[in-house]
Design a protein around this motif. Sequence first.
Motif, PDB file in Angstrom:
ATOM      1  N   LEU A  53      10.516 -37.795  29.014  1.00 34.31           N
ATOM      2  CA  LEU A  53      11.879 -37.275  29.165  1.00 34.31           C
ATOM      3  C   LEU A  53      12.915 -38.380  28.981  1.00 34.31           C
ATOM      4  CD1 LEU A  53      11.434 -34.696  32.059  1.00 34.31           C
ATOM      5  CD2 LEU A  53      11.116 -34.404  29.592  1.00 34.31           C
ATOM      6  N   THR A  54      12.603 -39.594  29.412  1.00 37.21           N
ATOM      7  CA  THR A  54      13.505 -40.725  29.183  1.00 37.21           C
ATOM      8  C   THR A  54      13.659 -40.972  27.690  1.00 37.21           C
ATOM      9  OG1 THR A  54      12.920 -41.750  31.287  1.00 37.21           O
ATOM     10  CG2 THR A  54      13.846 -43.198  29.595  1.00 37.21           C
ATOM     11  N   ALA A  55      12.553 -40.935  26.965  1.00 32.32           N
ATOM     12  CA  ALA A  55      12.609 -41.127  25.510  1.00 32.32           C
ATOM     13  C   ALA A  55      13.498 -40.069  24.859  1.00 32.32           C
ATOM     14  CB  ALA A  55      11.201 -41.075  24.918  1.00 32.32           C
ATOM     15  N   GLU A  56      13.411 -38.841  25.326  1.00 25.28           N
ATOM     16  CA  GLU A  56      14.244 -37.773  24.765  1.00 25.28           C
ATOM     17  C   GLU A  56      15.723 -38.023  25.052  1.00 25.28           C
ATOM     18  OE1 GLU A  56      13.420 -35.480  22.694  1.00 25.28           O
ATOM     19  OE2 GLU A  56      11.262 -35.804  22.816  1.00 25.28           O
ATOM     20  N   LEU A  57      16.053 -38.415  26.292  1.00 23.65           N
ATOM     21  CA  LEU A  57      17.457 -38.687  26.616  1.00 23.65           C
ATOM     22  C   LEU A  57      18.012 -39.835  25.779  1.00 23.65           C
ATOM     23  CD1 LEU A  57      17.793 -38.491  30.517  1.00 23.65           C
ATOM     24  CD2 LEU A  57      18.439 -36.774  28.826  1.00 23.65           C
ATOM     25  N   VAL A  58      17.260 -40.908  25.665  1.00 27.05           N
ATOM     26  CA  VAL A  58      17.731 -42.075  24.914  1.00 27.05           C
ATOM     27  C   VAL A  58      17.847 -41.745  23.436  1.00 27.05           C
ATOM     28  CG1 VAL A  58      17.188 -44.453  24.237  1.00 27.05           C
ATOM     29  CG2 VAL A  58      16.902 -43.733  26.607  1.00 27.05           C
ATOM     30  N   ALA A  59      16.864 -41.057  22.877  1.00 27.69           N
ATOM     31  CA  ALA A  59      16.915 -40.683  21.460  1.00 27.69           C
ATOM     32  C   ALA A  59      18.135 -39.803  21.173  1.00 27.69           C
ATOM     33  CB  ALA A  59      15.629 -39.970  21.051  1.00 27.69           C
ATOM     34  N   ASN A  60      18.427 -38.864  22.072  1.00 31.26           N
ATOM     35  CA  ASN A  60      19.610 -38.012  21.892  1.00 31.26           C
ATOM     36  C   ASN A  60      20.893 -38.828  21.952  1.00 31.26           C
ATOM     37  OD1 ASN A  60      18.195 -35.667  21.510  1.00 31.26           O
ATOM     38  ND2 ASN A  60      18.514 -34.886  23.565  1.00 31.26           N
ATOM     39  N   ALA A  61      20.973 -39.766  22.887  1.00 25.26           N
ATOM     40  CA  ALA A  61      22.180 -40.599  23.001  1.00 25.26           C
ATOM     41  C   ALA A  61      22.380 -41.430  21.743  1.00 25.26           C
ATOM     42  CB  ALA A  61      22.087 -41.505  24.227  1.00 25.26           C
ATOM     43  N   VAL A  62      21.307 -41.974  21.208  1.00 32.48           N
ATOM     44  CA  VAL A  62      21.403 -42.793  19.994  1.00 32.48           C
ATOM     45  C   VAL A  62      21.786 -41.935  18.800  1.00 32.48           C
ATOM     46  CG1 VAL A  62      20.046 -44.174  18.361  1.00 32.48           C
ATOM     47  CG2 VAL A  62      19.845 -44.595  20.814  1.00 32.48           C
ATOM     48  N   GLU A  63      21.157 -40.781  18.679  1.00 28.84           N
ATOM     49  CA  GLU A  63      21.370 -39.941  17.489  1.00 28.84           C
ATOM     50  C   GLU A  63      22.709 -39.209  17.495  1.00 28.84           C
ATOM     51  OE1 GLU A  63      19.359 -36.175  15.175  1.00 28.84           O
ATOM     52  OE2 GLU A  63      18.149 -37.335  16.577  1.00 28.84           O
ATOM     53  N   HIS A  64      23.158 -38.777  18.646  1.00 27.71           N
ATOM     54  CA  HIS A  64      24.317 -37.878  18.688  1.00 27.71           C
ATOM     55  C   HIS A  64      25.618 -38.509  19.174  1.00 27.71           C
ATOM     56  CE1 HIS A  64      21.763 -34.543  17.613  1.00 27.71           C
ATOM     57  NE2 HIS A  64      20.946 -34.835  18.605  1.00 27.71           N
ATOM     58  N   THR A  65      25.652 -39.811  19.362  1.00 24.39           N
ATOM     59  CA  THR A  65      26.891 -40.464  19.783  1.00 24.39           C
ATOM     60  C   THR A  65      27.221 -41.616  18.851  1.00 24.39           C
ATOM     61  OG1 THR A  65      25.824 -42.022  21.308  1.00 24.39           O
ATOM     62  CG2 THR A  65      26.467 -39.872  22.206  1.00 24.39           C
ATOM     63  N   ALA A  66      28.485 -41.985  18.822  1.00 29.48           N
ATOM     64  CA  ALA A  66      28.928 -43.091  17.974  1.00 29.48           C
ATOM     65  C   ALA A  66      28.341 -44.401  18.513  1.00 29.48           C
ATOM     66  CB  ALA A  66      30.453 -43.167  17.962  1.00 29.48           C
ATOM     67  N   ASN A  96      22.473 -27.785  24.343  1.00 30.20           N
ATOM     68  CA  ASN A  96      21.970 -26.677  25.157  1.00 30.20           C
ATOM     69  C   ASN A  96      21.106 -27.162  26.323  1.00 30.20           C
ATOM     70  OD1 ASN A  96      19.848 -27.567  23.637  1.00 30.20           O
ATOM     71  ND2 ASN A  96      19.273 -25.585  22.824  1.00 30.20           N
ATOM     72  N   LEU A  97      21.532 -28.244  26.978  1.00 26.88           N
ATOM     73  CA  LEU A  97      20.734 -28.760  28.089  1.00 26.88           C
ATOM     74  C   LEU A  97      20.682 -27.784  29.259  1.00 26.88           C
ATOM     75  CD1 LEU A  97      19.107 -31.046  29.403  1.00 26.88           C
ATOM     76  CD2 LEU A  97      21.265 -31.980  30.227  1.00 26.88           C
ATOM     77  N   HIS A 111      13.940 -31.330  14.694  1.00 29.78           N
ATOM     78  CA  HIS A 111      14.754 -31.453  15.901  1.00 29.78           C
ATOM     79  C   HIS A 111      14.797 -30.133  16.669  1.00 29.78           C
ATOM     80  CE1 HIS A 111      16.064 -35.292  14.370  1.00 29.78           C
ATOM     81  NE2 HIS A 111      16.384 -34.718  13.239  1.00 29.78           N
ATOM     82  N   GLY A 112      15.307 -30.200  17.894  1.00 30.17           N
ATOM     83  CA  GLY A 112      15.561 -28.973  18.633  1.00 30.17           C
ATOM     84  C   GLY A 112      14.682 -28.747  19.832  1.00 30.17           C
ATOM     85  N   ARG A 113      13.754 -29.664  20.119  1.00 33.47           N
ATOM     86  CA  ARG A 113      12.857 -29.453  21.249  1.00 33.47           C
ATOM     87  C   ARG A 113      13.109 -30.397  22.429  1.00 33.47           C
ATOM     88  NH1 ARG A 113      10.455 -29.388  16.747  1.00 33.47           N
ATOM     89  NH2 ARG A 113       9.553 -27.523  15.926  1.00 33.47           N
ATOM     90  N   GLY A 114      13.862 -31.459  22.229  1.00 37.43           N
ATOM     91  CA  GLY A 114      14.071 -32.463  23.276  1.00 37.43           C
ATOM     92  C   GLY A 114      14.696 -31.905  24.529  1.00 37.43           C
ATOM     93  N   LEU A 115      15.791 -31.179  24.373  1.00 37.96           N
ATOM     94  CA  LEU A 115      16.455 -30.619  25.556  1.00 37.96           C
ATOM     95  C   LEU A 115      15.601 -29.530  26.206  1.00 37.96           C
ATOM     96  CD1 LEU A 115      20.157 -30.533  24.327  1.00 37.96           C
ATOM     97  CD2 LEU A 115      19.009 -32.267  25.710  1.00 37.96           C
ATOM     98  N   LEU A 116      14.850 -28.801  25.392  1.00 39.04           N
ATOM     99  CA  LEU A 116      13.914 -27.805  25.924  1.00 39.04           C
ATOM    100  C   LEU A 116      12.863 -28.495  26.797  1.00 39.04           C
ATOM    101  CD1 LEU A 116      12.648 -24.962  26.052  1.00 39.04           C
ATOM    102  CD2 LEU A 116      11.439 -25.533  23.931  1.00 39.04           C
ATOM    103  N   LEU A 117      12.327 -29.621  26.333  1.00 33.70           N
ATOM    104  CA  LEU A 117      11.355 -30.369  27.133  1.00 33.70           C
ATOM    105  C   LEU A 117      11.968 -30.830  28.451  1.00 33.70           C
ATOM    106  CD1 LEU A 117       9.614 -32.614  24.464  1.00 33.70           C
ATOM    107  CD2 LEU A 117       8.526 -30.866  25.869  1.00 33.70           C
ATOM    108  N   ILE A 118      13.182 -31.347  28.393  1.00 33.80           N
ATOM    109  CA  ILE A 118      13.843 -31.833  29.601  1.00 33.80           C
ATOM    110  C   ILE A 118      14.049 -30.687  30.591  1.00 33.80           C
ATOM    111  CG2 ILE A 118      15.985 -32.825  30.504  1.00 33.80           C
ATOM    112  CD1 ILE A 118      16.069 -34.435  27.795  1.00 33.80           C
ATOM    113  N   ARG A 119      14.543 -29.545  30.108  1.00 33.68           N
ATOM    114  CA  ARG A 119      14.747 -28.378  30.985  1.00 33.68           C
ATOM    115  C   ARG A 119      13.435 -27.903  31.592  1.00 33.68           C
ATOM    116  NH1 ARG A 119      17.622 -26.282  26.819  1.00 33.68           N
ATOM    117  NH2 ARG A 119      16.024 -24.757  26.408  1.00 33.68           N
ATOM    118  N   THR A 120      12.382 -27.888  30.789  1.00 32.98           N
ATOM    119  CA  THR A 120      11.115 -27.305  31.213  1.00 32.98           C
ATOM    120  C   THR A 120      10.322 -28.210  32.147  1.00 32.98           C
ATOM    121  OG1 THR A 120      11.004 -26.092  29.124  1.00 32.98           O
ATOM    122  CG2 THR A 120       8.947 -26.303  30.357  1.00 32.98           C
TER     123      THR A 120
END
Length: 150
Positions: A53-66, A96-97, A111-120
Amino acid sequence: MNGPALHDRSPASASWRIPLPHTTAAVPVARALVRTALAELEHAADSDTAELLTAELVANAVEHTAGNGPIELVVELLPSGCQVEVHDPDPAPPGNLTHPTQGDPDPWQEHGRGLLLIRTLSSSCGHRPTGSGKAVWFRLPVVPAQRRPS
């Protein structure tokens, strides 16, 4: 015997704030930091799930922010479990967190499964504004001793 037995002792509380580069190199570093934090204190949260879940959060921050500055990893270990936050400079909430989209993610998309993993897999998750952007977080409970791998 009066007082708690040694095996009933709650894990210690501790927290860390670690700046990470705004690159994909931050993902394995963040995983290693969480694994080390949980192992060093012999914390009873599920280390494998925390790393994923940490990897998903960090990957999202890197990919989706400036990429103007570092992102920050915050790990808090408590007797009841652990909370991991990733701070980034973008104030926009993460997709969609907390409000899942209808239907399952497309199995053919990368893409599209990271936030699902975090929620689940987390006991709770969310986001909050910070003075410099936002923090996205998840919590994991302590795993009962009888369910821990030996």
